[in-house]
Design an enzyme around this catalytic site. Structure first.
Site, PDB file in Angstrom:
ATOM      1  N   TRP A 130      34.397  13.813  -9.748  1.00  0.00           N
ATOM      2  CA  TRP A 130      35.280  12.699 -10.128  1.00  0.00           C
ATOM      3  C   TRP A 130      36.694  13.039  -9.657  1.00  0.00           C
ATOM      4  CZ3 TRP A 130      38.231  12.256 -15.205  1.00  0.00           C
ATOM      5  CH2 TRP A 130      38.728  10.963 -15.390  1.00  0.00           C
ATOM      6  N   ASP A 211      31.403  18.718 -18.281  1.00  0.00           N
ATOM      7  CA  ASP A 211      31.925  17.378 -18.559  1.00  0.00           C
ATOM      8  C   ASP A 211      30.711  16.471 -18.749  1.00  0.00           C
ATOM      9  OD1 ASP A 211      32.944  14.815 -18.521  1.00  0.00           O
ATOM     10  OD2 ASP A 211      34.307  15.153 -16.836  1.00  0.00           O
ATOM     11  N   LYS A 246      32.159   5.462 -22.462  1.00  0.00           N
ATOM     12  CA  LYS A 246      30.993   4.821 -21.846  1.00  0.00           C
ATOM     13  C   LYS A 246      29.879   4.593 -22.861  1.00  0.00           C
ATOM     14  CE  LYS A 246      33.452   6.263 -18.361  1.00  0.00           C
ATOM     15  NZ  LYS A 246      34.108   5.606 -17.265  1.00  0.00           N
TER      16      LYS A 246
HETATM   17  C1  LMR Z   1      35.155   6.003 -12.973  1.00  0.00           C
HETATM   18  O1  LMR Z   1      34.841   7.067 -12.433  1.00  0.00           O
HETATM   19  O2  LMR Z   1      35.126   4.917 -12.369  1.00  0.00           O
HETATM   20  C2  LMR Z   1      35.569   6.016 -14.415  1.00  0.00           C
HETATM   21  O3  LMR Z   1      35.451   7.266 -14.958  1.00  0.00           O
HETATM   22  C3  LMR Z   1      36.885   5.389 -14.638  1.00  0.00           C
HETATM   23  C4  LMR Z   1      38.033   6.197 -14.156  1.00  0.00           C
HETATM   24  O4  LMR Z   1      38.980   6.355 -14.922  1.00  0.00           O
HETATM   25  O5  LMR Z   1      38.024   6.656 -13.010  1.00  0.00           O
END
Ligand code: LMR
Length: 397
Positions: A130, A211, A246
């Site tokens: 992420w 995570d 979520k």
């Molecule tokens: C995502 O990956 O789209 C979500 O976790 C929202 C974000 O804040 O990036």
């Protein structure tokens, strides 16, 4: 002074959300930001959340501070979700959990806590991960590194290179692992792979930093916590960060937690005091409302059962949509085989198409996704899946 600031490129994920909102096309389709949508394209408040919220608001008679570590009932409820009720680390008093503003707040608190114990500690993140992991953990004072994770050609976890890389890490270094529903690739570790990774962490004295922001959206609440529970039982130290954005749909309420398993109960006390002190130095007190809702649901058998059912519906819808999209693409005889999408879990998968094709999807077909070709499966529904599949087939021609 502000004229000296540098202009910034848009955020990789939120920038696409902004482009989507600005597009006046009535048939536009949003497969970008990781927010659950139902068959009507809405992100409704869960019924269990509505009920809890009403009870809480009716009973609330003060807005005074709760505590730096947040709502104690919420923290206990989160520990049960993460570790299961009778986990040996819980019984031994080795676990400390702090309520945080969302999973991002949890990453920040946990990151600062680690950096306080080991200044500049190295953390290996999956490639890809992420995008917000990097700034959150870097600003906490950790040294960022990566390990290979996803085989883009075979659409699966690239486990051998991953293990080979981590086998070269030094004692005390951390490994950021997605507990389930890997964001962005959707490819999760199997039980055997969790076992092998646990053995590696044991052998090389590595500390997992898990995570698990999507617990409950892959196979089930307990199933998805397999890796957390295994590592927390076998290793002396584990860091876990979670989110209620979520699985409880509490996105804007900002509720999550940082949970730390320490080597013994004495170390856990130090971790608790330092985590609270870290939070005090970042935001002082966490917001209450979302955690009050989540804590109430987790502690009330009837509401909890209702929530578990609602979560199961979300999960079943995601897994059903994965199969539906694969079928729709298969009948269009696209040059690429997309069957891997049905094997992945959670909200995301990479389509595995080029950035140019992603831009064409957006500009010519009004189908929005992150430029890495990550799609949010929940943005698909029976009313738009044919258009999504047509558009993908068109850009692959
Ligand atoms: C995502 O990956 O789209 C979500 O976790 C929202 C974000 O804040 O990036």
């Amino acid at each position: 002074m502000f004229e000296t600031l540098k202009p910034l490129p848009p955020d990789a994920i939120l920038g696409i959300m902004t482009l989507f909102r600005a597009d006046p096309h009535p048939g536009k389709i949003d497969l970008s930001v990781g927010v659950y949508q139902d068959e009507q394209g809405r992100t409704p408040v869960l019924a269990s959340v509505k009920r809890a919220e009403k009870t809480i608001l009716d009973a609330q008679d003060s807005k005074t501070y709760v505590a730096i570590a947040g709502n104690a009932g919420f923290n206990r409820g989160i520990e049960d979700l993460l570790y299961g009720k009778d986990h040996p680390s819980l019984k031994a008093g080795r676990v400390v959990t702090v309520q945080t503003p969302g999973g991002s707040g949890g990453l920040s608190v946990a990151g600062h806590l680690v950096a306080r114990a080991t200044p500049g500690a190295r953390i290996y993140m999956s490639d890809p991960t992420w995008p917000n992991h990097q700034p959150l953990l870097k600003s906490a004072g950790l040294t960022l590194d990566t390990y290979p994770y996803y085989d883009y050609a075979k659409h699966r976890v690239d486990f051998e290179p991953m293990i080979a890389r981590l086998d070269k890490a030094n004692a005390g270094e951390l490994v950021l692992i997605h507990g389930c529903c890997h964001n962005p690739c959707g490819a999760d570790l199997s039980k055997e792979q969790w076992e092998a990774l646990t053995q590696l962490c044991e052998r090389r004295n590595l500390v997992p930093f898990i995570d698990i922001a999507y617990q409950g959206l892959a196979e089930g609440l307990d199933e998805d916590a397999f890796g957390v529970r295994l590592m927390a039982a076998r290793l002396p130290e584990v860091v876990v960060v979670t989110s209620c954005s979520k699985n409880l749909g509490l996105y804007r309420e900002r509720v999550g937690a940082a949970s730390v398993v320490s080597a013994n109960a004495e170390a856990a006390k130090l971790a608790a005091a330092n985590a609270a002190n870290v939070a005090r130095g970042i935001y002082s007190m966490p917001p209450d409302h979302g955690a009050a809702i989540a804590g109430y649901i987790l502690g009330n058998a009837e509401l909890r059962a209702q929530w578990v059912k609602e979560l199961a519906e979300m999960r079943a819808r995601l897994n059903g949509l994965r199969r539906l999209l694969v079928d729709k693409l298969a009948v269009r005889k696209t040059p690429m085989d997309f069957s891997f999408i049905a094997k992945e879990r959670g909200m995301f998968s990479f389509l595995g198409i080029t950035k140019e094709q992603v831009i064409r999807l957006r500009e010519e077909f009004h189908v929005y996704m992150v430029e890495s070709s990550r799609i949010n499966i929940a943005g698909i529904n029976h009313g738009n899946v044919d258009r999504v599949a047509d558009a993908i087939a068109a850009v692959l021609k």
